[in-house]
Design a protein around this motif. Structure first.
Motif, PDB file in Angstrom:
ATOM      1  N   VAL A  70       5.093 -55.377 -10.191  1.00  0.00           N
ATOM      2  CA  VAL A  70       4.059 -56.267  -9.658  1.00  0.00           C
ATOM      3  C   VAL A  70       2.736 -55.903 -10.334  1.00  0.00           C
ATOM      4  CG1 VAL A  70       2.782 -57.009  -7.612  1.00  0.00           C
ATOM      5  CG2 VAL A  70       5.227 -56.485  -7.444  1.00  0.00           C
ATOM      6  N   PRO A  71       2.077 -56.841 -11.033  1.00  0.00           N
ATOM      7  CA  PRO A  71       0.844 -56.490 -11.758  1.00  0.00           C
ATOM      8  C   PRO A  71      -0.347 -56.307 -10.823  1.00  0.00           C
ATOM      9  CG  PRO A  71       1.308 -58.817 -12.010  1.00  0.00           C
ATOM     10  CD  PRO A  71       2.489 -58.231 -11.279  1.00  0.00           C
ATOM     11  N   TYR A  72      -1.364 -55.624 -11.334  1.00  0.00           N
ATOM     12  CA  TYR A  72      -2.559 -55.349 -10.544  1.00  0.00           C
ATOM     13  C   TYR A  72      -3.229 -56.634 -10.042  1.00  0.00           C
ATOM     14  CZ  TYR A  72      -2.284 -50.574 -12.346  1.00  0.00           C
ATOM     15  OH  TYR A  72      -1.883 -49.311 -12.658  1.00  0.00           O
ATOM     16  N   THR A  73      -3.227 -57.668 -10.850  1.00  0.00           N
ATOM     17  CA  THR A  73      -3.879 -58.912 -10.435  1.00  0.00           C
ATOM     18  C   THR A  73      -3.267 -59.441  -9.146  1.00  0.00           C
ATOM     19  OG1 THR A  73      -4.453 -59.499 -12.704  1.00  0.00           O
ATOM     20  CG2 THR A  73      -4.389 -61.281 -11.103  1.00  0.00           C
ATOM     21  N   ARG A  74      -1.957 -59.403  -9.031  1.00  0.00           N
ATOM     22  CA  ARG A  74      -1.314 -59.880  -7.808  1.00  0.00           C
ATOM     23  C   ARG A  74      -1.610 -58.957  -6.629  1.00  0.00           C
ATOM     24  NH1 ARG A  74       4.756 -60.736  -8.173  1.00  0.00           N
ATOM     25  NH2 ARG A  74       4.355 -61.253  -5.986  1.00  0.00           N
ATOM     26  N   ILE A  75      -1.679 -57.665  -6.876  1.00  0.00           N
ATOM     27  CA  ILE A  75      -2.045 -56.731  -5.800  1.00  0.00           C
ATOM     28  C   ILE A  75      -3.412 -57.089  -5.250  1.00  0.00           C
ATOM     29  CG2 ILE A  75      -2.624 -54.326  -5.302  1.00  0.00           C
ATOM     30  CD1 ILE A  75      -0.491 -53.539  -7.386  1.00  0.00           C
ATOM     31  N   ILE A  76      -4.369 -57.343  -6.141  1.00  0.00           N
ATOM     32  CA  ILE A  76      -5.728 -57.690  -5.725  1.00  0.00           C
ATOM     33  C   ILE A  76      -5.742 -58.993  -4.939  1.00  0.00           C
ATOM     34  CG2 ILE A  76      -8.000 -58.369  -6.599  1.00  0.00           C
ATOM     35  CD1 ILE A  76      -7.400 -56.455  -9.004  1.00  0.00           C
ATOM     36  N   GLU A  77      -4.985 -59.973  -5.394  1.00  0.00           N
ATOM     37  CA  GLU A  77      -5.018 -61.300  -4.781  1.00  0.00           C
ATOM     38  C   GLU A  77      -4.212 -61.387  -3.490  1.00  0.00           C
ATOM     39  OE1 GLU A  77      -3.515 -63.731  -7.914  1.00  0.00           O
ATOM     40  OE2 GLU A  77      -5.454 -63.855  -8.966  1.00  0.00           O
ATOM     41  N   GLU A  78      -3.179 -60.572  -3.338  1.00  0.00           N
ATOM     42  CA  GLU A  78      -2.215 -60.774  -2.252  1.00  0.00           C
ATOM     43  C   GLU A  78      -2.150 -59.662  -1.224  1.00  0.00           C
ATOM     44  OE1 GLU A  78       1.566 -61.552  -4.127  1.00  0.00           O
ATOM     45  OE2 GLU A  78       0.657 -62.891  -5.622  1.00  0.00           O
ATOM     46  N   LEU A  79      -2.723 -58.489  -1.494  1.00  0.00           N
ATOM     47  CA  LEU A  79      -2.480 -57.349  -0.618  1.00  0.00           C
ATOM     48  C   LEU A  79      -3.750 -56.673  -0.106  1.00  0.00           C
ATOM     49  CD1 LEU A  79       0.541 -55.867  -2.585  1.00  0.00           C
ATOM     50  CD2 LEU A  79       0.598 -56.820  -0.275  1.00  0.00           C
ATOM     51  N   ALA A  80      -4.863 -57.414  -0.070  1.00  0.00           N
ATOM     52  CA  ALA A  80      -6.127 -56.822   0.373  1.00  0.00           C
ATOM     53  C   ALA A  80      -6.070 -56.350   1.824  1.00  0.00           C
ATOM     54  CB  ALA A  80      -7.269 -57.816   0.187  1.00  0.00           C
ATOM     55  N   ALA A  81      -5.380 -57.077   2.686  1.00  0.00           N
ATOM     56  CA  ALA A  81      -5.348 -56.698   4.109  1.00  0.00           C
ATOM     57  C   ALA A  81      -4.517 -55.444   4.355  1.00  0.00           C
ATOM     58  CB  ALA A  81      -4.846 -57.862   4.949  1.00  0.00           C
ATOM     59  N   LEU A  83      -3.296 -53.183   2.128  1.00  0.00           N
ATOM     60  CA  LEU A  83      -3.502 -52.075   1.190  1.00  0.00           C
ATOM     61  C   LEU A  83      -4.913 -52.112   0.588  1.00  0.00           C
ATOM     62  CD1 LEU A  83      -0.110 -52.206  -0.786  1.00  0.00           C
ATOM     63  CD2 LEU A  83      -0.643 -50.879   1.275  1.00  0.00           C
ATOM     64  N   PRO A  84      -5.948 -51.974   1.414  1.00  0.00           N
ATOM     65  CA  PRO A  84      -7.310 -52.096   0.887  1.00  0.00           C
ATOM     66  C   PRO A  84      -7.679 -51.020  -0.116  1.00  0.00           C
ATOM     67  CG  PRO A  84      -7.344 -51.277   3.143  1.00  0.00           C
ATOM     68  CD  PRO A  84      -5.939 -51.723   2.871  1.00  0.00           C
ATOM     69  N   GLY A  85      -7.183 -49.808   0.057  1.00  0.00           N
ATOM     70  CA  GLY A  85      -7.499 -48.741  -0.882  1.00  0.00           C
ATOM     71  C   GLY A  85      -6.891 -48.999  -2.250  1.00  0.00           C
ATOM     72  N   LEU A  86      -5.637 -49.437  -2.267  1.00  0.00           N
ATOM     73  CA  LEU A  86      -4.983 -49.730  -3.541  1.00  0.00           C
ATOM     74  C   LEU A  86      -5.666 -50.897  -4.238  1.00  0.00           C
ATOM     75  CD1 LEU A  86      -2.665 -48.938  -5.415  1.00  0.00           C
ATOM     76  CD2 LEU A  86      -1.255 -50.649  -4.252  1.00  0.00           C
TER      77      LEU A  86
END
Length: 297
Positions: A70-81, A83-86
């Motif tokens: 899973v690329p960083y861009t998707r982590i930023i867009e989809e997992l803010a709630a 995994l805020p630290g990541l």
């Protein structure tokens, strides 16, 4: 060098078992540099971008299982709630192009002490899923790194996913560098509050041969919060407590001198980053309580 393009995970694992030293490639932001500069000469590389199961994430039982590709861009867009630290760390990774390609699985495989995501994974108590034709196992991330660029992963094992507990409280990631973006960390620090466990997790990057937690700082702040009853009252943290936390975080480091900074600077910067990060997340934790009270008024 042969370049393999399997679509099934089983085929990836069979390819890695068949040829010793086969290199897995996801985003390629690090491994392709090593290959192109001749630093590595593997017999084969296996492309993971067609293996769909590695590019998925799911939430279950209070944790996120994050596929290694899973690329960083998707982590930023989809997992803010959850995994805020990541997400905070992912935002600091390279340029947009790098974030579009780079992955947490790749960062773990490279195991560079300067990697942005390692401190957050340490602070969150993540686990790494390793899999091979011999079976699967899960390794706490705090036991994963063994040296610069080295981990407990066996040559035929693939990093399949990372399991990260969903945030229970505020989290923060901060790094010092020679400029504000597209830069390797001179040093970095992550902190995460876990109220249900009365635990404060930490992680330090680019200030030792491996990413590592600040264990004495964790024990110190856990004791202070318990003795002062601050988990219950959410009162302010005294400046002396913040200062000591930073000092203990710096004491956990074993930095080297290099072109990005001296060992003395790194120790000083870790102390500052730790003190500020803890102060920020604790203030956020207190603000959550104030918001709860105001909403009930």
């Amino acid at each position: 060098m042969d370049f393999l393009l399997p679509e099934r995970l089983d085929d990836v694992l069979e390819a890695m078992a068949a040829r010793a030293g086969t290199v897995p490639v996801a985003g390629g932001t690090d491994v392709m540099v090593r290959l192109s500069t001749g630093r590595e000469h593997p017999a084969a590389a296996v492309d993971l971008t067609r293996t769909a199961s590695l590019a998925r994430w799911e939430r279950s039982a209070g944790e996120v299982r994050l596929g290694a590709a899973v690329p960083y861009t998707r982590i930023i867009e989809e997992l803010a709630a959850p995994l805020p630290g990541l997400v905070a760390a992912a935002r600091t990774v390279g340029s947009r192009q790098i974030r579009n390609r780079g992955t947490v699985g790749g960062a773990l495989g490279t195991a560079s002490p300067t990697g942005d995501v390692h401190p957050v994974l340490l602070a969150c108590g993540a686990e790494v899923e390793l899999v091979s034709v011999r079976g699967a196992r899960r390794v706490p991330v705090r036991d994963f790194y063994t040296g610069p660029g080295r981990t407990v992963r066996a040559p035929d094992e693939l990093i399949r996913a990372v399991r990260i507990p969903e945030a229970q409280g505020p989290q923060a990631y901060a790094k010092a560098g020679r400029r504000g973006a597209v830069v390797m960390a001179t040093c970095s620090f992550a902190v995460a509050l876990w109220p249900s466990r009365a635990w404060v997790g930490t992680g330090i990057g680019s200030a030792a041969p491996v990413p590592l937690p600040a264990l004495e700082a964790e024990r110190f702040i856990a004791g202070e919060l318990a003795e002062r009853g601050l988990w219950r009252t959410r009162g302010p943290l005294p400046e002396g407590v913040l200062q000591r936390f930073g000092e203990l975080a710096a004491a956990a480091t074993a930095p080297a001198d290099d072109v990005r900074g001296s060992s003395a600077y790194r120790r000083h910067a870790v102390a500052v980053l730790a003190r500020r990060a803890l102060g920020r997340v604790w203030d956020d934790h207190r603000a959550d309580r104030r918001t709860e009270r105001e909403s009930c008024a």
